[in-house]
Design a protein around this motif. Sequence first.
Motif, mmCIF file in Angstrom:
data_model
loop_
_atom_site.group_PDB
_atom_site.id
_atom_site.type_symbol
_atom_site.label_atom_id
_atom_site.label_comp_id
_atom_site.label_asym_id
_atom_site.label_seq_id
_atom_site.Cartn_x
_atom_site.Cartn_y
_atom_site.Cartn_z
ATOM 1 N N VAL A 87 0.821 -1.207 0.000
ATOM 2 C CA VAL A 87 0.000 0.000 0.000
ATOM 3 C C VAL A 87 0.858 1.261 0.000
ATOM 4 C CG1 VAL A 87 -1.872 1.213 1.171
ATOM 5 C CG2 VAL A 87 -1.760 -1.287 1.272
ATOM 6 N N ASN A 88 1.865 1.282 0.828
ATOM 7 C CA ASN A 88 2.777 2.428 0.902
ATOM 8 C C ASN A 88 4.209 1.921 0.945
ATOM 9 O OD1 ASN A 88 1.149 5.053 1.295
ATOM 10 N ND2 ASN A 88 0.183 3.641 2.737
ATOM 11 N N ARG A 89 5.039 2.461 0.066
ATOM 12 C CA ARG A 89 6.419 1.997 -0.032
ATOM 13 C C ARG A 89 7.411 2.877 0.718
ATOM 14 N NH1 ARG A 89 6.902 -2.008 -3.773
ATOM 15 N NH2 ARG A 89 5.107 -2.327 -5.143
ATOM 16 N N GLN A 90 6.943 3.984 1.270
ATOM 17 C CA GLN A 90 7.814 4.893 2.014
ATOM 18 C C GLN A 90 7.108 5.365 3.283
ATOM 19 O OE1 GLN A 90 8.754 8.033 -0.896
ATOM 20 N NE2 GLN A 90 10.847 7.292 -0.902
ATOM 21 N N VAL A 91 7.893 5.701 4.285
ATOM 22 C CA VAL A 91 7.381 6.343 5.488
ATOM 23 C C VAL A 91 8.251 7.551 5.802
ATOM 24 C CG1 VAL A 91 6.335 4.305 6.543
ATOM 25 C CG2 VAL A 91 8.758 4.820 6.961
ATOM 26 N N GLU A 92 7.678 8.510 6.511
ATOM 27 C CA GLU A 92 8.436 9.680 6.928
ATOM 28 C C GLU A 92 9.064 9.402 8.285
ATOM 29 O OE1 GLU A 92 7.827 14.517 7.151
ATOM 30 O OE2 GLU A 92 6.177 13.203 7.782
ATOM 31 N N ILE A 123 9.684 7.159 13.752
ATOM 32 C CA ILE A 123 8.701 7.124 12.677
ATOM 33 C C ILE A 123 7.729 8.281 12.886
ATOM 34 C CG2 ILE A 123 6.899 5.806 11.529
ATOM 35 C CD1 ILE A 123 9.566 4.489 11.217
ATOM 36 N N MET A 124 7.581 9.133 11.861
ATOM 37 C CA MET A 124 6.693 10.278 11.965
ATOM 38 C C MET A 124 5.369 10.068 11.222
ATOM 39 S SD MET A 124 8.540 11.995 13.942
ATOM 40 C CE MET A 124 7.451 13.412 14.098
ATOM 41 N N SER A 125 5.330 9.093 10.315
ATOM 42 C CA SER A 125 4.070 8.771 9.654
ATOM 43 C C SER A 125 3.072 8.278 10.698
ATOM 44 C CB SER A 125 4.279 7.696 8.581
ATOM 45 O OG SER A 125 5.074 8.184 7.525
ATOM 46 N N SER A 126 1.785 8.398 10.390
ATOM 47 C CA SER A 126 0.736 7.941 11.299
ATOM 48 C C SER A 126 0.950 6.478 11.669
ATOM 49 C CB SER A 126 -0.631 8.126 10.645
ATOM 50 O OG SER A 126 -1.652 7.586 11.458
ATOM 51 N N ALA A 127 0.766 6.154 12.950
ATOM 52 C CA ALA A 127 1.006 4.793 13.427
ATOM 53 C C ALA A 127 0.154 3.767 12.696
ATOM 54 C CB ALA A 127 0.750 4.717 14.927
ATOM 55 N N ASP A 128 -1.050 4.159 12.283
ATOM 56 C CA ASP A 128 -1.937 3.196 11.623
ATOM 57 C C ASP A 128 -1.791 3.206 10.100
ATOM 58 O OD1 ASP A 128 -3.075 5.622 11.073
ATOM 59 O OD2 ASP A 128 -5.049 5.161 11.917
ATOM 60 N N LEU A 129 -0.769 3.894 9.582
ATOM 61 C CA LEU A 129 -0.526 3.879 8.147
ATOM 62 C C LEU A 129 -0.212 2.453 7.698
ATOM 63 C CD1 LEU A 129 0.008 5.611 5.500
ATOM 64 C CD2 LEU A 129 2.415 5.474 6.137
ATOM 65 N N THR A 130 -0.978 1.946 6.743
ATOM 66 C CA THR A 130 -0.774 0.583 6.257
ATOM 67 C C THR A 130 0.370 0.539 5.246
ATOM 68 O OG1 THR A 130 -3.123 0.055 6.566
ATOM 69 C CG2 THR A 130 -1.855 -1.383 5.111
ATOM 70 N N VAL A 184 -6.916 -2.485 -1.654
ATOM 71 C CA VAL A 184 -6.579 -1.499 -0.628
ATOM 72 C C VAL A 184 -6.057 -0.256 -1.309
ATOM 73 C CG1 VAL A 184 -5.211 -1.012 1.432
ATOM 74 C CG2 VAL A 184 -5.994 -3.353 0.973
ATOM 75 N N ALA A 185 -6.653 0.903 -0.997
ATOM 76 C CA ALA A 185 -6.240 2.165 -1.621
ATOM 77 C C ALA A 185 -4.962 2.667 -0.990
ATOM 78 C CB ALA A 185 -7.333 3.207 -1.476
ATOM 79 N N ALA A 186 -4.007 3.066 -1.819
ATOM 80 C CA ALA A 186 -2.728 3.581 -1.329
ATOM 81 C C ALA A 186 -2.847 5.031 -0.947
ATOM 82 C CB ALA A 186 -1.650 3.412 -2.389
ATOM 83 N N THR A 187 -2.067 5.423 0.055
ATOM 84 C CA THR A 187 -1.968 6.817 0.457
ATOM 85 C C THR A 187 -0.732 7.414 -0.177
ATOM 86 O OG1 THR A 187 -2.984 6.327 2.583
ATOM 87 C CG2 THR A 187 -1.791 8.421 2.404
#
Length: 214
Positions: free
Chosen positions: A127-132, A170-177, A188-191
């Motif tokens: 769903v997401n390949r990167q995190v902040e 990790i600064m991305s939202s904890a529930d970021l999939t 599943v829609a990507a953010t």
Amino acid sequence: MKNRIDLTVEARETGKHNSRTLRSNRQVPAVIYGAVAPINVTVGEKEIVKFNTRAYENALFNLKSGDKNANGIVVLVKQVDVHPLTRRPVHVDFYALDLKKAVRVWVEVKLEGKPIGLSEGGLLNVVNRQVEIEVLPTEIPEFIAADISNLALGDALHASDLKLSGSGKIMSSADLTIAVVSAQEEEVAATPAPAAAAPAAAAPAAAKAPAAKK
């Protein structure tokens, strides 16, 4: 300590005519800002083309210059503007770092292992390949490894499951999939994630780039 790459820059005069002359000579106008007052410089087009790739994302550059104001500054390449037709670089933003202050950057999540849910008829959706993350410049990781071998059908990997060493957070939202093993008919829609690094609150000077002088 994160390795640094030497990059030569030189002082430049501002103005459209000077910028056109530089580009015709395979030099790219650039501006340095962040932990220093803005400095207008030029950098070789060949070098920018080489380093404007995923392999050098979040690389630290140690500037070498005859201009004492720019010499020795450690920077991240924040943005490279390219010509829409030729795809040649036309302007570069360098973000000057304070090595003792954290910055926010986007880092790739590298998935490792084969989820057990695949043998249960599931499908792995990334769903997401990167995190902040927020981290000291010298501790920016090349990627964050995540073992997904224990994901069963219906299980998901979230940002809160990722582990960072050293000063990193990790600064991305904890529930970021990040990834999920779902039934094959589910989607599943990507953010979407921003392409450029964002500075940490500890370095407010980089929140917005100064208007570049062409």
